[in-house]
Write a protein that holds these residues in place. Structure first.
Motif, PDB file in Angstrom:
ATOM      1  N   THR A   1      12.134   9.505   3.420  1.00  0.00           N
ATOM      2  CA  THR A   1      11.893   8.075   3.652  1.00  0.00           C
ATOM      3  C   THR A   1      11.810   7.278   2.351  1.00  0.00           C
ATOM      4  N   ALA A   2      12.038   7.930   1.220  1.00  0.00           N
ATOM      5  CA  ALA A   2      11.832   7.284  -0.079  1.00  0.00           C
ATOM      6  C   ALA A   2      13.075   6.535  -0.545  1.00  0.00           C
ATOM      7  N   ARG A  14       0.801  -1.226   0.000  1.00  0.00           N
ATOM      8  CA  ARG A  14       0.000   0.000   0.000  1.00  0.00           C
ATOM      9  C   ARG A  14       0.835   1.279   0.000  1.00  0.00           C
ATOM     10  N   LYS A  15       2.036   1.199  -0.530  1.00  0.00           N
ATOM     11  CA  LYS A  15       2.851   2.395  -0.686  1.00  0.00           C
ATOM     12  C   LYS A  15       2.614   3.010  -2.054  1.00  0.00           C
ATOM     13  N   LEU A  25       2.967  -5.021  -8.848  1.00  0.00           N
ATOM     14  CA  LEU A  25       2.632  -4.112  -7.757  1.00  0.00           C
ATOM     15  C   LEU A  25       1.163  -4.182  -7.365  1.00  0.00           C
ATOM     16  N   SER A  26       0.325  -4.677  -8.253  1.00  0.00           N
ATOM     17  CA  SER A  26      -1.091  -4.801  -7.904  1.00  0.00           C
ATOM     18  C   SER A  26      -1.268  -5.735  -6.712  1.00  0.00           C
ATOM     19  N   GLY A  27      -0.397  -6.729  -6.594  1.00  0.00           N
ATOM     20  CA  GLY A  27      -0.476  -7.640  -5.461  1.00  0.00           C
ATOM     21  C   GLY A  27      -0.096  -6.990  -4.142  1.00  0.00           C
ATOM     22  N   PHE A  28       0.610  -5.866  -4.217  1.00  0.00           N
ATOM     23  CA  PHE A  28       0.974  -5.112  -3.017  1.00  0.00           C
ATOM     24  C   PHE A  28      -0.020  -3.979  -2.735  1.00  0.00           C
ATOM     25  N   GLU A  29      -1.056  -3.899  -3.561  1.00  0.00           N
ATOM     26  CA  GLU A  29      -2.069  -2.843  -3.437  1.00  0.00           C
ATOM     27  C   GLU A  29      -1.432  -1.448  -3.440  1.00  0.00           C
ATOM     28  N   ALA A  30      -0.405  -1.305  -4.256  1.00  0.00           N
ATOM     29  CA  ALA A  30       0.313  -0.028  -4.324  1.00  0.00           C
ATOM     30  C   ALA A  30      -0.460   0.988  -5.155  1.00  0.00           C
ATOM     31  N   GLU A  31      -0.323   2.253  -4.775  1.00  0.00           N
ATOM     32  CA  GLU A  31      -0.794   3.344  -5.622  1.00  0.00           C
ATOM     33  C   GLU A  31       0.325   3.665  -6.599  1.00  0.00           C
ATOM     34  N   ILE A  32      -0.001   3.740  -7.879  1.00  0.00           N
ATOM     35  CA  ILE A  32       1.029   3.897  -8.895  1.00  0.00           C
ATOM     36  C   ILE A  32       0.872   5.229  -9.605  1.00  0.00           C
ATOM     37  N   GLN A  60       5.607  12.643  -3.970  1.00  0.00           N
ATOM     38  CA  GLN A  60       4.606  11.765  -3.374  1.00  0.00           C
ATOM     39  C   GLN A  60       5.045  10.313  -3.250  1.00  0.00           C
ATOM     40  N   SER A  61       6.033   9.896  -3.999  1.00  0.00           N
ATOM     41  CA  SER A  61       6.361   8.468  -4.081  1.00  0.00           C
ATOM     42  C   SER A  61       7.209   7.989  -2.913  1.00  0.00           C
ATOM     43  N   ASP A  62       6.889   6.782  -2.458  1.00  0.00           N
ATOM     44  CA  ASP A  62       7.723   6.101  -1.465  1.00  0.00           C
ATOM     45  C   ASP A  62       8.847   5.329  -2.152  1.00  0.00           C
TER      46      ASP A  62
END
Length: 334
Positions: free
Chosen positions: A233-234, A150-151, A169-176, A204-206
């Motif tokens: 923190t990125a 979810r990062k 990344l869909s498996g990590f529920e990430a915002e892209i 905005q990106s982690d």
């Protein structure tokens, strides 16, 4: 099938037997260059390349520089086929001027590079290197890491590799987020990707992951000005081309805590030896996970790219055309 010279020289390591069998069944004489242990064709000099390629009609190449001078010294060479998709080390204008065909191995290694990119993200985020080094020294204390779950992941470059990364990344529920390059609204909307400007992506990106080609527009797209816009923190991930990042600026940013860490598979020193001290300093940092330009080098990925490269060679030697998406220069009309 066209007759005549069908000598094919391979200057890449890890060339599989199935692809050799395919070339030989197509009437090619396959010659694998004898490279010293630990050396790649990118380390070969002009003279060494010329010696190995004399009389060759086809060349399956890795990272060697394909210059106008070299092509002029190899009049029998008809086709240069890269086992990979980058071609910034090939003089395409010279190839066209001298009547040669240059191909890349599109569709062979993008899944492997996407896997490797996820591995870099997880390894640097969860501080695998630092943790294991502590354990080796007898210190089993826990170092807190950062999730990918979810990062927000900013992807610069949405070609085959970028899209393969999106699926993972869909498996990590990430915002892209994405920026630059070709805009495919239907694909981006369907995949839930948000297109933003570079500054917004950086802010905005982690995780910021580079998958763009190296061009005059993208060279050093990540320099000091870009790094200071990222979260402290990125993490920066580069499994594309070394020239996309100003490595000196990245070293300074990592040392100063401007960003949290980096996962690197490519380096400026690959193209310019003057940057070797910078590369060495980068890979020694505890908050860097480094690999030696090996993202595409899984057994399966190399087997696939070997075959794609070989099919392009055979197509040209047969007097035909390789797959259109594989051709980056064709001087046969001259």
């Amino acid at each position: 099938m066209a007759s005549g010279n069908r000598r094919v020289v391979v200057t890449q390591r890890f060339f599989d037997q199935a692809t050799i069998d395919y070339l030989e069944a197509a009437g090619c004489e396959v010659v694998q260059a004898d490279l010293p242990p630990g050396q790649a064709d990118g380390n070969l000099t002009h003279v060494e390349l010329r010696e190995r390629l004399q009389g060759a009609a086809g060349w399956i190449v890795g990272h060697a520089r394909v210059t106008r001078e070299l092509l002029a010294d190899l009049p029998d060479l008809k086709v240069i086929s890269r086992r990979g998709v980058g071609y910034d080390r090939v003089d395409l204008n010279a190839a066209r001027d001298l009547g040669r065909v240059v191909c890349i191995a599109v569709g062979g290694n993008h899944e492997s590079v996407a896997d490797h990119t996820i591995a870099l993200m997880l390894a640097v985020g969860h501080r695998f290197r630092q943790t294991q080094e502590q354990m080796i020294g007898g210190n089993w204390s826990i170092l807190l890491g950062s999730d990918l779950y979810r990062k927000t992941v900013g992807i610069i470059g949405l070609g085959r590799i970028g899209r393969s990364l999106v699926r993972r990344l869909s498996g990590f529920e990430a915002e892209i987020l994405t920026c630059g390059g070709h805009h495919d609204a239907a694909y981006e909307d369907g995949a839930g990707i948000r297109r933003v400007g570079l500054d917004e992506l950086l802010a905005q990106s982690d995780y910021v992951s580079l998958h763009a080609p190296l061009t005059s527009e993208t060279r050093h797209i990540i320099g000091w000005d870009a790094l200071v816009k990222m979260k402290r923190t990125a993490f920066l991930i580069n499994a594309a081309r070394g020239g996309l990042v100003d490595d000196e600026a990245l070293l300074k940013a990592l040392q100063m805590g401007v960003i949290a860490g980096a996962g690197l598979d490519v380096y400026l020193s690959e193209a310019d030896a003057a940057f070797k001290p910078v590369t060495q300093a980068l890979i020694e940092l505890p908050n860097v996970i480094a690999t030696p330009h090996s993202a595409a080098s899984s057994r399966e990925g190399l087997d696939r790219t070997n075959m794609v490269a070989a099919r392009s060679v055979v197509a040209v030697l047969d007097g035909g055309d390789p797959a259109a998406e594989c051709i980056v220069a064709d001087g046969r009309g001259k």
